[in-house]
Design a protein around this motif. Structure first.
Motif, PDB file in Angstrom:
ATOM      1  N   SER A 142      24.642  19.852 -12.907  1.00  7.50           N
ATOM      2  CA  SER A 142      24.683  18.548 -13.568  1.00  7.50           C
ATOM      3  C   SER A 142      23.720  17.566 -12.918  1.00  7.50           C
ATOM      4  O   SER A 142      23.056  16.785 -13.597  1.00  7.50           O
ATOM      5  CB  SER A 142      26.108  17.988 -13.548  1.00  7.50           C
ATOM      6  N   SER A 143      23.622  17.593 -11.576  1.00 11.39           N
ATOM      7  CA  SER A 143      22.719  16.677 -10.884  1.00 11.39           C
ATOM      8  C   SER A 143      21.267  16.968 -11.223  1.00 11.39           C
ATOM      9  O   SER A 143      20.476  16.066 -11.522  1.00 11.39           O
ATOM     10  CB  SER A 143      22.933  16.761  -9.371  1.00 11.39           C
ATOM     11  N   GLY A 177      20.309  18.477 -13.873  1.00  8.13           N
ATOM     12  CA  GLY A 177      20.130  18.259 -15.302  1.00  8.13           C
ATOM     13  C   GLY A 177      19.777  16.825 -15.638  1.00  8.13           C
ATOM     14  O   GLY A 177      18.816  16.564 -16.371  1.00  8.13           O
ATOM     15  N   TRP A 178      20.547  15.850 -15.092  1.00  7.51           N
ATOM     16  CA  TRP A 178      20.265  14.457 -15.468  1.00  7.51           C
ATOM     17  C   TRP A 178      18.966  13.960 -14.842  1.00  7.51           C
ATOM     18  O   TRP A 178      18.256  13.140 -15.440  1.00  7.51           O
ATOM     19  CB  TRP A 178      21.435  13.545 -15.148  1.00  7.51           C
ATOM     20  N   GLN A 179      18.624  14.464 -13.650  1.00  4.23           N
ATOM     21  CA  GLN A 179      17.349  14.059 -13.056  1.00  4.23           C
ATOM     22  C   GLN A 179      16.175  14.624 -13.867  1.00  4.23           C
ATOM     23  O   GLN A 179      15.160  13.947 -14.077  1.00  4.23           O
ATOM     24  CB  GLN A 179      17.275  14.524 -11.606  1.00  4.23           C
ATOM     25  N   ASP A 232      16.288  15.331 -17.057  1.00  3.26           N
ATOM     26  CA  ASP A 232      16.242  14.599 -18.318  1.00  3.26           C
ATOM     27  C   ASP A 232      15.473  13.294 -18.158  1.00  3.26           C
ATOM     28  O   ASP A 232      14.684  12.913 -19.042  1.00  3.26           O
ATOM     29  CB  ASP A 232      17.662  14.313 -18.817  1.00  3.26           C
ATOM     30  N   MET A 233      15.703  12.593 -17.037  1.00  2.29           N
ATOM     31  CA  MET A 233      14.975  11.348 -16.788  1.00  2.29           C
ATOM     32  C   MET A 233      13.479  11.597 -16.687  1.00  2.29           C
ATOM     33  O   MET A 233      12.663  10.844 -17.223  1.00  2.29           O
ATOM     34  CB  MET A 233      15.491  10.706 -15.496  1.00  2.29           C
ATOM     35  N   GLU A 254      11.990  12.541 -20.185  1.00  3.40           N
ATOM     36  CA  GLU A 254      11.873  11.364 -21.036  1.00  3.40           C
ATOM     37  C   GLU A 254      10.679  10.506 -20.620  1.00  3.40           C
ATOM     38  O   GLU A 254       9.985   9.924 -21.463  1.00  3.40           O
ATOM     39  CB  GLU A 254      13.156  10.540 -20.969  1.00  3.40           C
ATOM     40  N   GLY A 292      13.036  12.312 -10.795  1.00  5.76           N
ATOM     41  CA  GLY A 292      14.039  11.794 -11.713  1.00  5.76           C
ATOM     42  C   GLY A 292      14.591  10.455 -11.299  1.00  5.76           C
ATOM     43  O   GLY A 292      15.014   9.662 -12.150  1.00  5.76           O
ATOM     44  N   GLU A 293      14.624  10.164  -9.992  1.00  6.81           N
ATOM     45  CA  GLU A 293      15.128   8.883  -9.508  1.00  6.81           C
ATOM     46  C   GLU A 293      14.587   8.648  -8.110  1.00  6.81           C
ATOM     47  O   GLU A 293      14.583   9.554  -7.273  1.00  6.81           O
ATOM     48  CB  GLU A 293      16.662   8.860  -9.484  1.00  6.81           C
TER      49      GLU A 293
END
Length: 481
Positions: free
Chosen positions: A81-82, A84-86, A88-89, A92, A141-142
């Motif tokens: 999950s970690s 995955g969202w990074q 995705d950022m 995008e 990602g961040e």
């Protein structure tokens, strides 16, 4: 910031045949049917499905990005999950500008570790700087997942030297430190990242201090010799309890607890730490690393030592009170004071009164006339054979010094070693007094000081120490370097 204002770093040409392929999908996730997933995603997002003849992305157009992400732990964070969202950022952010052709993700790595010491980040840097690389930019990602302190500035300089861009979601594109707004934003992000680390550390340490003092909770680590871990009921946090997490507490180990109680009895009877260790070795009692080898894999599983016995005799946990942070170093030392539980948290192996009495026993004993034994030259005499400091030794009512070249009282006699060096303090003072006549003459103005004290003071003031071996003694100056 407008796209026209973004800095574009000149990129040297790369050979297209060396594109780094993206990581394959996780084997636990089945690949969706071709075309169906995109149409369904567009429907979910309220978009009209576009008519297309191919769903394969075009890798030949735009910039080629290498994605980097990180998670601190593998035990308390879900990598899938970690990551995955990074990702995705990052996807995008680069949409319409290029394609991610390689992904690197460090799991279980602290952000305080420099990039070159992180396994995946080091591979990324090697891939970028290696021959034939086709990576045009790095995207994260961040910011706070990738950098802290001055790490960003260091990596940005490195990227500039290799002619690649560094993209951040916070800047909505490539970073340009020549831009005043970017410099201000990056400074704020660096401060925020460091503040997050300090704030989390403060909260954790404060909570652990309270749990130890108010609840007497066992907070992890190896149980002390003489104790074992037993179940202490469900976790007080309802959510953790529902997941099956349970607390632990200390309980006497029937194999080793009697030996701890025996050590305290021996110490209270006046026996030295060395004699206690020697008797344990002679009786064949397993030392802590032998009694619990699974938790002491870093130790040699040898014999009892002075240090081992001294640590046990100085551990207040044997009184039944829980402790935490007794030997804190670095940030922990300043963030929290040592914690002692307000009441007993587990069965005691020694009473608090006996424990305090054992701490007040010292190896230096009073002489037969009741006076304290003093060694004026302690620490000032070094062995010319093994370079150790000579031990202070009281013999026949007078201070003496000796070196047994590493042999201790916990070992049996008879082992081959150089002959023990031995010298009386009064004999040495007589000889040194002549050599230090000028220094000592000034100290003689203080009549209340003994001759040995005056000589020792002169040696320290002159930054001199004594080298002694079988051939005699000499003075050497202390090396300040």
């Amino acid at each position: 910031m407008n796209r026209s204002e973004r800095a574009v770093i000149t990129r040297r040409p790369r050979h297209p045949s060396s594109v780094i392929p993206p990581h394959p999908p996780s084997p636990q996730v089945a690949a969706p049917l071709a075309g169906t997933a995109d149409l369904l995603a567009q429907w979910m997002n309220g978009k009209k499905p576009a008519t297309t003849t191919s769903t394969r992305p075009d890798h030949g157009s735009g910039l080629r990005f290498a994605f980097y992400g990180r998670t601190s732990t593998v035990r308390h964070q879900d990598r899938v999950s970690s990551q995955g969202w990074q990702r995705d950022m990052a996807d995008e952010l680069v949409a319409g500008h290029g394609q991610v052709v390689a992904a690197y993700f460090d799991a279980g790595t602290s952000r305080r570790i420099p990039w070159r010491q992180r396994p995946q980040a080091a591979q990324l840097m090697a891939a970028v700087s290696g021959p034939g690389s086709v990576i045009d930019a790095i995207v994260v990602g961040e910011y706070e997942r990738a950098f802290t302190g001055t790490q960003f500035t260091t990596l940005y300089t490195w990227c500039t030297r290799h002619g690649i861009q560094l993209w951040l979601p916070e800047t909505e594109g490539p970073v340009d430190l020549a831009n005043r707004d970017h410099r201000a934003l990056l400074s704020l992000l660096a401060t925020q990242s460091q503040r997050e680390v300090l704030r989390a550390r403060h909260r954790v340490l404060a909570a652990m201090h309270n749990q130890a003092t108010q609840q007497g909770r066992y907070l992890g680590g190896r149980p002390p010799y003489g104790y074992q871990l037993v179940d202490a009921g469900p976790h007080p946090n309802p959510a953790d309890a529902r997941w099956g997490r349970r607390l632990q507490r200390l309980a006497p180990d029937p194999r080793t607890a009697p030996h701890v109680a025996w050590m305290f009895r021996q110490r209270l009877a006046g026996h030295s730490v060395a004699s206690i260790a020697r008797h344990l070795n002679e009786r064949g009692i397993p030392c802590p690393s032998s009694a619990d080898p699974d938790r002491n894999r870093h130790r040699t599983r040898g014999a009892w030592t002075l240090r081992t016995v001294a640590v046990i005799l100085a551990n207040p946990r044997y009184t039944g009170r829980q402790t935490w942070n007794r030997r804190a170093t670095g940030s922990e030392a300043s963030a929290s004071t040592p914690a002692l539980s307000a009441k007993a948290a587990h069965p005691a192996l020694v009473t608090e009164q006996d424990f305090i009495a054992a701490q007040q026993i010292r190896a230096a004993r009073t002489a037969s006339d009741g006076r304290a034994r003093r060694f004026a030259l302690a620490g000032l005499i070094h062995c010319g054979v093994c370079d150790r400091r000579l031990d202070s030794h009281w013999n026949h009512g007078r201070p003496t010094y000796r070196c047994r070249h590493g042999h201790t009282s916990t070992q049996r006699a008879g082992q081959e070693r150089p002959k023990t060096l031995y010298i009386r303090e009064d004999h040495l003072i007589d000889q040194i007094d002549i050599r230090l006549e000028e220094q000592v003459s000034a100290a003689k103005l203080e009549p209340d000081r003994t001759r040995s004290t005056r000589v020792a003071t002169a040696l320290r003031d002159s930054r001199l120490f004594i080298i002694y071996d079988s051939a005699g003694w000499r003075l050497e100056e202390i090396d300040s370097s």
